[in-house]
Design an enzyme around this catalytic site. Structure first.
Site, mmCIF file in Angstrom:
data_model
loop_
_atom_site.group_PDB
_atom_site.id
_atom_site.type_symbol
_atom_site.label_atom_id
_atom_site.label_comp_id
_atom_site.label_asym_id
_atom_site.label_seq_id
_atom_site.Cartn_x
_atom_site.Cartn_y
_atom_site.Cartn_z
ATOM 1 N N GLY A 75 0.787 -1.232 0.000
ATOM 2 C CA GLY A 75 0.000 0.000 0.000
ATOM 3 C C GLY A 75 0.817 1.279 0.000
ATOM 4 O O GLY A 75 0.268 2.376 0.008
ATOM 5 N N GLN A 76 2.123 1.117 -0.019
ATOM 6 C CA GLN A 76 3.037 2.265 -0.047
ATOM 7 C C GLN A 76 2.732 3.108 -1.286
ATOM 8 O O GLN A 76 2.408 2.564 -2.336
ATOM 9 C CB GLN A 76 4.446 1.675 -0.120
#
Lengths: 187, 340
Positions: A75-76
């Site tokens: 999810g970075q």
């Protein structure tokens, strides 16, 4: 953990008797939302040594010739540009939110609204997990649904489910909803 | 049909159980005969026939564990201070005269220090891993800020909560959420690397931020379709997130330690009990090697991280199966510790 196993088992049992099939489920959400913990929870694995996801993880749960392929994608921010590559022929979208991370509700809402615009996700059912309910500072699922404007999502079935991937609470209920969606779609 | 299969299974199991006891009995008899012939017990024979290091210590460990005597079985888990006394007891039990065999006690002591030390190192590492990063704790905060200074000596951090953290490969503006399941262990490792092997750490950080320069031969080019090649050529996100990869490599080192795979390495490099700094040096070595491996593997993009990591993990495990293996022969800071 037993609760989740039962949940998965019930999904599988309800689908048994119908034709064998593979399901592609994609888990998305901001970094630190709890996607990998949820994935490990679903696969009945230990959740104590999780590290931030570089790239993605995938796990398949086999039973009675039935296969649940769950994709957990990092999810970075730098990785979010790759999300689109993983959306083809998705049967179910699970979006995970850290209910205690109020500061980023706006960011996560924006990512979600952009995500569902993708043509690969047209009318794909959406399950939002309001995760980390074990934390005292967590917002309620109802508040999060309102913040995300989920009621404006009219082109697909959606559901929001409060849960704690860490303790397993609520995960089964979410899986039950997924199961009901898949069986109703097959009719 | 079914009954037949079950019966066959039961029969096979019965044969296996018999075979197990037969082998065990045969092994005991063999040990007895060899002992009578050479006048030496198994522990003595191992120490006389195997040179010091992982080969010897691992054999001693197996021999002690599979002994039918409680004192020998428990020797692998005694407190380090009780090792000398344990060895006296073993010598007495095996009727070995320490004046005739002075070297044996010393050799056994060396082995036991390593065996017990490895167990204690697991406990120490586990304790650090279980301690979550706490931004209220001034010591944790100090270490985090020091990590920044070591990696970015020329550009000061403007605020504690800042997008700058992404420059050293954390995910967001506050690194505290990135330590997760590795807890303080991840921070300890990263700081050790940045402090003790500063030049290498900064070089790897800088490489990890670079879009990769690609030179390809015609053969290679023909393997890609045009679209793939265009994508590959212009993909800027070819690097990886340094700190996050460090935390993932911490997980890898932790798994190698807990599974016992690192025994070969530690028994070869630590003449006495392996310590936390041995573990941290191993981490530095793994960061170096992973970086090289990543470049060799030439992945298309960061999404291949877990595939490359898994392949790397398998390679290290295979290397560690060689009893002469030591993982950090090139690491300068560890040289003082390797004195075998």
């Amino acid at each position: 953990m037993g609760e989740v196993q039962k949940g998965l088992l019930s999904v599988i049992q309800k689908l048994k008797g119908s034709e064998e099939q593979e399901l592609r489920i994609v888990l998305l959400g901001l970094d630190n939302a709890g996607k990998t913990t949820l994935l490990k929870r679903l696969a009945s694995e230990e959740v104590n040594t999780i590290t931030p996801t570089q790239g993605f993880n995938i796990k398949s749960v086999h039973s009675h010739g039935f296969k649940l392929n769950v994709w957990d994608i990092g999810g970075q921010r730098a990785i979010r540009t790759y999300w689109k590559k993983y959306l083809g022929s998705t049967d179910m979208l699970i979006y995970v939110i850290d209910s205690a991370d109020q500061k980023r509700f706006e960011e996560t809402g924006q990512e979600l609204s952009e995500l569902v615009e993708d043509e690969n996700l047209t009318s794909v059912p959406l399950l939002v997990f309001a995760n980390k309910q074990d934390l005292a500072t967590a917002s309620s699922a109802a508040d999060i649904a309102e913040g995300l404007n989920l009621h404006t999502y009219r082109d697909r079935p959606w559901q929001i489910q409060a849960c704690s991937a860490l303790s397993g609470e609520g995960v089964q209920d979410g899986m039950n909803w997924i199961c009901s969606q898949i069986t109703s779609r097959k009719k | 049909m079914m009954g037949g299969a079950v019966q066959q299974d039961a029969h096979r199991m019965f044969v296996q159980v018999c075979l197990y006891f037969y082998c065990k009995c045969l092994w005991r008899c063999l040990k007895f005969v060899v002992r009578k012939l050479t006048g030496r017990c198994e522990l003595q024979r191992i120490c006389y026939n195997t040179k010091p290091g992982a080969g010897r210590t691992m054999k001693i460990e197996t021999s002690l564990r599979s002994s039918k005597n409680k004192v020998l079985q428990n020797a692998v888990s005694v407190h380090p201070d009780a090792i000398e006394k344990t060895i006296d007891t073993i010598m007495e039990l095996k009727k070995i005269n320490p004046d005739v065999n002075p070297q044996l006690g010393v050799s056994l002591q060396g082995c036991l220090l390593q065996i017990v030390g490895y167990r204690n190192l697991i406990a120490q590492v586990e304790k650090l891993r279980r301690e979550p990063y706490d931004s209220e704790d001034p010591q944790h905060e100090e270490m985090l800020l020091k990590l920044w200074k070591c990696l970015k000596p020329d550009s000061p951090l403007e605020a504690r909560i800042s997008k700058q953290w992404c420059e050293i490969g954390f995910q967001g503006d506050d690194p505290k959420t990135d330590f997760r399941g590795m807890g303080l262990l991840g921070l300890y490792n990263l700081l050790f690397f940045a402090e003790r092997d500063a030049a290498a750490a900064q070089q790897i950080l800088s490489d990890s931020l670079q879009p990769k320069y690609r030179e390809v031969s015609k053969e290679e080019l023909s393997k890609f379709t045009k679209a793939e090649w265009e994508k590959k050529k212009f993909d800027k996100a070819i690097g990886y997130s340094f700190a996050i990869v460090g935390i993932n490599i911490t997980d890898l080192a932790y798994n190698l330690l807990v599974s016992g795979a690192l025994k070969t390495h530690f028994y070869n490099v630590a003449p006495e009990a392996p310590t936390l700094s041995h573990f941290q040096q191993t981490f530095c070595y793994l960061m170096h090697e992973f970086h090289k491996f990543w470049i060799e593997e030439d992945p298309l993009d960061i999404m291949e991280f877990n595939r490359v990591r898994e392949k790397f993990h398998k390679r290290i495990i295979k290397q560690l199966q060689n009893p002469n293996m030591a993982l950090c022969p090139h690491f300068a800071a560890s040289e003082s510790l390797i004195n075998l």
